[in-house]
Design a protein around this motif. Structure first.
Motif, PDB file in Angstrom:
ATOM      1  N   GLU A  74      11.937  68.216 -64.575  1.00 26.88           N
ATOM      2  CA  GLU A  74      11.245  67.784 -65.798  1.00 26.88           C
ATOM      3  C   GLU A  74      10.945  66.286 -65.734  1.00 26.88           C
ATOM      4  OE1 GLU A  74      12.742  66.868 -70.215  1.00 26.88           O
ATOM      5  OE2 GLU A  74      12.784  69.021 -69.750  1.00 26.88           O
ATOM      6  N   LYS A  75      11.926  65.493 -65.267  1.00 30.20           N
ATOM      7  CA  LYS A  75      11.692  64.053 -65.125  1.00 30.20           C
ATOM      8  C   LYS A  75      10.560  63.780 -64.146  1.00 30.20           C
ATOM      9  CE  LYS A  75      16.629  63.080 -65.828  1.00 30.20           C
ATOM     10  NZ  LYS A  75      17.864  62.582 -65.187  1.00 30.20           N
ATOM     11  N   TYR A  76      10.520  64.553 -63.071  1.00 34.86           N
ATOM     12  CA  TYR A  76       9.463  64.385 -62.066  1.00 34.86           C
ATOM     13  C   TYR A  76       8.093  64.686 -62.666  1.00 34.86           C
ATOM     14  CZ  TYR A  76       6.761  65.271 -57.813  1.00 34.86           C
ATOM     15  OH  TYR A  76       5.808  65.261 -56.840  1.00 34.86           O
ATOM     16  N   PHE A  77       8.010  65.804 -63.417  1.00 35.07           N
ATOM     17  CA  PHE A  77       6.725  66.205 -63.993  1.00 35.07           C
ATOM     18  C   PHE A  77       6.257  65.231 -65.070  1.00 35.07           C
ATOM     19  CE2 PHE A  77       8.063  70.685 -62.715  1.00 35.07           C
ATOM     20  CZ  PHE A  77       7.262  70.671 -61.583  1.00 35.07           C
ATOM     21  N   ARG A  78       7.192  64.570 -65.735  1.00 31.59           N
ATOM     22  CA  ARG A  78       6.801  63.621 -66.789  1.00 31.59           C
ATOM     23  C   ARG A  78       5.977  62.458 -66.242  1.00 31.59           C
ATOM     24  NH1 ARG A  78      11.931  62.890 -70.968  1.00 31.59           N
ATOM     25  NH2 ARG A  78      11.645  64.875 -72.068  1.00 31.59           N
ATOM     26  N   ASN A  79       6.122  62.184 -64.968  1.00 34.26           N
ATOM     27  CA  ASN A  79       5.338  61.122 -64.322  1.00 34.26           C
ATOM     28  C   ASN A  79       4.153  61.680 -63.547  1.00 34.26           C
ATOM     29  OD1 ASN A  79       7.116  59.027 -65.159  1.00 34.26           O
ATOM     30  ND2 ASN A  79       8.542  59.631 -63.544  1.00 34.26           N
ATOM     31  N   GLY A  80       3.791  62.923 -63.829  1.00 33.77           N
ATOM     32  CA  GLY A  80       2.712  63.586 -63.101  1.00 33.77           C
ATOM     33  C   GLY A  80       1.340  63.041 -63.444  1.00 33.77           C
ATOM     34  N   PRO A  81       0.339  63.415 -62.648  1.00 30.98           N
ATOM     35  CA  PRO A  81      -1.010  62.863 -62.830  1.00 30.98           C
ATOM     36  C   PRO A  81      -1.790  63.468 -63.990  1.00 30.98           C
ATOM     37  CG  PRO A  81      -0.974  64.422 -61.005  1.00 30.98           C
ATOM     38  CD  PRO A  81       0.447  64.278 -61.467  1.00 30.98           C
ATOM     39  N   GLY A 120      12.275  58.464 -45.538  1.00 32.77           N
ATOM     40  CA  GLY A 120      12.686  59.820 -45.870  1.00 32.77           C
ATOM     41  C   GLY A 120      11.765  60.506 -46.852  1.00 32.77           C
ATOM     42  N   LEU A 121      11.165  59.746 -47.761  1.00 33.49           N
ATOM     43  CA  LEU A 121      10.267  60.346 -48.744  1.00 33.49           C
ATOM     44  C   LEU A 121       9.068  61.002 -48.070  1.00 33.49           C
ATOM     45  CD1 LEU A 121       9.538  60.879 -51.663  1.00 33.49           C
ATOM     46  CD2 LEU A 121       8.510  58.608 -51.792  1.00 33.49           C
ATOM     47  N   HIS A 122       8.568  60.398 -46.983  1.00 35.97           N
ATOM     48  CA  HIS A 122       7.462  61.007 -46.239  1.00 35.97           C
ATOM     49  C   HIS A 122       7.873  62.391 -45.723  1.00 35.97           C
ATOM     50  CE1 HIS A 122       4.887  57.356 -45.882  1.00 35.97           C
ATOM     51  NE2 HIS A 122       6.047  56.735 -45.994  1.00 35.97           N
ATOM     52  N   LEU A 123       9.077  62.475 -45.159  1.00 33.15           N
ATOM     53  CA  LEU A 123       9.544  63.734 -44.595  1.00 33.15           C
ATOM     54  C   LEU A 123       9.755  64.777 -45.691  1.00 33.15           C
ATOM     55  CD1 LEU A 123      12.174  62.342 -42.047  1.00 33.15           C
ATOM     56  CD2 LEU A 123       9.732  62.750 -41.691  1.00 33.15           C
ATOM     57  N   LYS A 124      10.289  64.345 -46.820  1.00 30.90           N
ATOM     58  CA  LYS A 124      10.513  65.281 -47.928  1.00 30.90           C
ATOM     59  C   LYS A 124       9.195  65.826 -48.471  1.00 30.90           C
ATOM     60  CE  LYS A 124      14.817  63.035 -49.374  1.00 30.90           C
ATOM     61  NZ  LYS A 124      15.474  62.217 -50.437  1.00 30.90           N
ATOM     62  N   CYS A 125       8.212  64.951 -48.599  1.00 25.46           N
ATOM     63  CA  CYS A 125       6.888  65.416 -49.050  1.00 25.46           C
ATOM     64  C   CYS A 125       6.300  66.401 -48.044  1.00 25.46           C
ATOM     65  CB  CYS A 125       5.947  64.223 -49.228  1.00 25.46           C
ATOM     66  SG  CYS A 125       6.333  63.162 -50.648  1.00 25.46           S
ATOM     67  N   LEU A 176      21.777  64.937 -54.667  1.00 26.17           N
ATOM     68  CA  LEU A 176      20.337  64.667 -54.604  1.00 26.17           C
ATOM     69  C   LEU A 176      20.002  63.545 -55.575  1.00 26.17           C
ATOM     70  CD1 LEU A 176      18.993  68.346 -54.616  1.00 26.17           C
ATOM     71  CD2 LEU A 176      20.007  67.021 -52.744  1.00 26.17           C
ATOM     72  N   THR A 177      19.263  62.571 -55.098  1.00 25.37           N
ATOM     73  CA  THR A 177      19.018  61.375 -55.912  1.00 25.37           C
ATOM     74  C   THR A 177      17.552  61.198 -56.293  1.00 25.37           C
ATOM     75  OG1 THR A 177      18.806  60.056 -53.892  1.00 25.37           O
ATOM     76  CG2 THR A 177      20.988  60.174 -54.907  1.00 25.37           C
ATOM     77  N   MET A 178      16.694  62.164 -55.938  1.00 24.18           N
ATOM     78  CA  MET A 178      15.282  62.095 -56.303  1.00 24.18           C
ATOM     79  C   MET A 178      14.869  63.444 -56.878  1.00 24.18           C
ATOM     80  SD  MET A 178      13.727  60.207 -52.923  1.00 24.18           S
ATOM     81  CE  MET A 178      12.092  60.141 -53.664  1.00 24.18           C
ATOM     82  N   ALA A 197      24.137  68.828 -56.304  1.00 27.25           N
ATOM     83  CA  ALA A 197      23.999  68.293 -57.661  1.00 27.25           C
ATOM     84  C   ALA A 197      22.888  67.258 -57.650  1.00 27.25           C
ATOM     85  CB  ALA A 197      25.306  67.652 -58.119  1.00 27.25           C
ATOM     86  N   SER A 198      22.041  67.318 -58.654  1.00 30.08           N
ATOM     87  CA  SER A 198      20.862  66.455 -58.686  1.00 30.08           C
ATOM     88  C   SER A 198      20.902  65.536 -59.896  1.00 30.08           C
ATOM     89  CB  SER A 198      19.584  67.315 -58.738  1.00 30.08           C
ATOM     90  OG  SER A 198      18.433  66.521 -58.676  1.00 30.08           O
TER      91      SER A 198
END
Length: 638
Positions: free
Chosen positions: A562-569, A396-401, A474-476, A447-448
């Motif tokens: 914000e959590k997602y961006f904290r692991n950004g490149p 599913g992550l492939h499809l979401k990306c 939403l869990t990701m 809800a995420s």
């Protein structure tokens, strides 16, 4: 030249091959034939641009010869061969496919080599010869060289590489078969019928003829006649060099000739996968662009997905000639997990690979197979929902990306394949969600959080559920961006229960709430000042029913983003923060206690403000900055 030692990893693997009691030793022939086929592939491909090769497709072959007296099996090819340097570098190298898993198991089972069942299932390459042979000799001569090389080894004690003579280009692998033991009759591999059966079982789809001398009985006239005057006959064993594999690639055969089970077996052998694929796509297209395809959706995710080691899984052929082993331009990245083959006679072989990747015919093929892949997945979703949900957990992550890629360019193509949780054991598509919406519901609620359990427990969900409306959980962190890219479903917009207006309040309700905020402005400002600059604002909540507080945001960046961006490149991305808003429940007793403290005990009120903010962080899945300080403040309030 003196004997050389294997590298430590190679020596360990050789020890396993020689001493293991693993029973599936017969795969050695498949591995040696695969190496021979690869060598011919390389020379055949080279011949497309090098007219000096001097061989046509009909000249290539793989020979298997048996000498029972000497107990040897020789597999010979007229492929590209190896130089001395290549012989040293290539022979005895673990097959790349599955090597990581193999080494991991090897480390875990340091004292129990017999438990390493990965042998024969993920590919062990040239080393597999030592499962049945106590000595292996390789005589090889590379195309373009007059010098031949002899590589020889009896196992883990090392090997020698010396110059030798060989009249023709190619490679001979000579395996001296081990003596028979009580546990294993190695001599069975010297039987022609056994080797022929192994070729049919493992190597029937190799595109090059595999030839063997096959003995059979023939009837001959003796020249004499019986009492009735009829000629007399005698039977003799004769040997005939025959091709023992079909050579017709499985994807070129019709559905009447090859069952789906045959295709699945082909997939498992080719990809060294123990698990059945969850979907199979077979295509025989004729028209402006003709092609055949056999595509598989794996049963589980590749361990190297989302890393530089993961390449596209579709191999491209033209008239059975391999053009690209990993053609990552056939399908977009959102389908990069798909494996299989595509074979088209309409692709030009006279252009470079870079040009081929942008060839119009290739684009047409890619568009068509993507539609077929999507249709097969939709069919799986309809006919076997649990199996599709397992697929979605894997891929599913492939499809979401893909939905988010290129500013949502592919969202309409992919959104029907997305499924989301609406409870702990139920997942739905966006279409299924809107079809089930009651008439009174105007938006799609979501809800995420960082887990399903956490999302379900968010206090902002209470009022929505109390009205009988479903919520997408939403869990990701990426999920929110997916919904932002899709924007709407069947005319229904998405509503974040944490940050957005739920649409339940009338204008009178909103006016009353605003008046209450004005009435308590001094208290709300006090709380904001007590907490500090982390807070954008403090307000009274219209969503909470049972909890004293919650944390929401203003603007386009949510807490999950914000959590997602904290692991950004990049450092710049990692600094992105949401504008945090602390919402207080004016009907909760904690608010009354806070209000009383603000009027009578400012120090206590300040601590209560910080405790409420920390509780809101915890409920939002955010790690509080100083747990010890939080514990002290709570303890002092008793």
């Amino acid at each position: 030249m003196g004997k050389k030692q294997f590298k430590a990893e190679s020596k360990r693997l050789l020890d396993l091959m020689i001493n293991s009691i693993y029973t599936n030793k017969e795969i050695f022939l498949r591995e040696i034939i695969s190496n021979a086929s690869d060598a011919i592939d390389k020379l055949c491909y080279l011949s497309l641009t090098d007219e000096n090769v001097g061989l046509s497709r009909s000249d290539y072959k793989i020979d298997i010869a048996v000498n029972k007296d000497k107990r040897t099996i020789t597999v010979s090819d007229n492929g590209i061969g190896m130089s001395m340097e290549e012989a040293e570098n290539n022979l005895g190298v673990i097959a790349k496919s599955g090597s990581y898993k193999f080494k991991g198991e090897m480390k875990e089972n340091e004292t129990e080599p017999e438990d390493i069942s990965i042998i024969g299932q993920f590919g062990v390459g040239f080393y597999s010869a030592f499962m049945v042979a106590d000595e292996v000799t390789v005589i090889t001569r590379r195309y373009g060289s007059d010098e031949a090389v002899k590589w020889q080894s009896k196992g883990a004690d090392g090997y020698t590489v010396t110059p030798c003579e060989k009249e023709t280009v190619g490679t001979d692998v000579i395996m001296h078969i081990k003596p028979d033991t009580e546990e294993e009759i190695y001599g069975s591999y010297l039987e022609t019928w056994k080797l022929k059966a192994l070729v049919k079982k493992y190597s029937d789809y190799v595109r090059w003829p595999i030839k063997m001398d096959i003995e059979h009985q023939e009837r001959f006239e003796t020249g004499e006649k019986d009492e009735e005057g009829n000629p007399k006959y005698e039977y003799k064993m004769v040997s005939e060099n025959q091709t023992v594999n079909s050579m017709i690639p499985i994807w070129q055969r019709s559905k009447n000739e090859v069952t789906d089970d045959d295709c699945i077996q082909f997939y498992k052998e080719k990809n060294r996968d123990r698990k059945d694929p969850c979907a199979l796509v077979r295509i025989n297209a004729e028209g402006a662009v003709s092609y055949k395809a056999m595509l598989f959706v794996p049963g589980e995710e590749n361990e190297n997905a989302f890393t530089g080691d993961n390449k596209g899984g579709i191999t491209l052929y033209s008239n059975n000639v391999m053009i690209m082993e990993h053609c990552d331009k056939l399908v977009h990245e959102y389908f990069e997990f798909v494996k299989g083959v595509v074979d088209s006679p309409d692709l030009s072989l006279n252009i470079s690979r870079e040009i081929l990747q942008h060839d119009r015919q290739l684009q047409i093929i890619g568009q068509n197979i993507e539609k077929r892949i999507k249709n097969e997945l939709l069919k799986l979703m309809k006919e076997d929902r649990p199996k599709y949900e397992e697929f979605f957990k894997n891929f599913g992550l492939h499809l979401k990306c893909g939905v988010c890629d290129e500013y949502g360019r592919y969202k309409d193509f992919l959104k029907d394949l997305l499924i989301f949780y609406t409870s702990e054991d139920k997942m739905v598509t966006l279409k299924e969600y809107t079809d089930n919406m009651p008439e009174s519901q105007k938006v799609i609620y979501y809800a995420s959080a960082d887990s399903l359990k956490h999302a379900i427990s968010l206090p902002q969900c209470d009022e929505v559920r109390s009205r009988g409306y479903e919520i997408l959980y939403l869990t990701m962190p990426l999920d929110e961006m997916v919904l932002q890219a899709i924007r709407e479903q069947d005319g229904k917009l998405f509503c974040n229960v944490v940050t957005d207006d739920l649409g339940f309040d009338t204008e009178e309700d909103k006016k009353a709430a605003e008046e209450k905020n004005i009435e308590n402005r001094e208290l709300l400002d006090f709380v904001k000042n007590a907490v500090g600059d982390e807070l954008k604002s403090v307000t009274l909540s219209r969503k909470l029913t049972r909890m004293p507080c919650c944390l929401t945001t203003e603007g386009g960046i949510t807490l999950e983003m914000e959590k997602y961006f904290r692991n950004g490149p990049s450092e710049e991305m990692r600094k992105i923060r949401a504008n945090r808003v602390l919402e207080l429940n004016p009907e909760h007793k904690a608010f009354a206690v806070l209000k009383d403290a603000a009027e009578n005990d400012k120090e206590k009120a300040e601590k209560l403000s910080k405790v409420l903010y920390a509780l809101a962080e915890l409920m939002a899945g955010i790690e509080i900055e100083d747990p010890a300080e939080f514990t002290d403040m709570v303890s002092e309030l008793f």
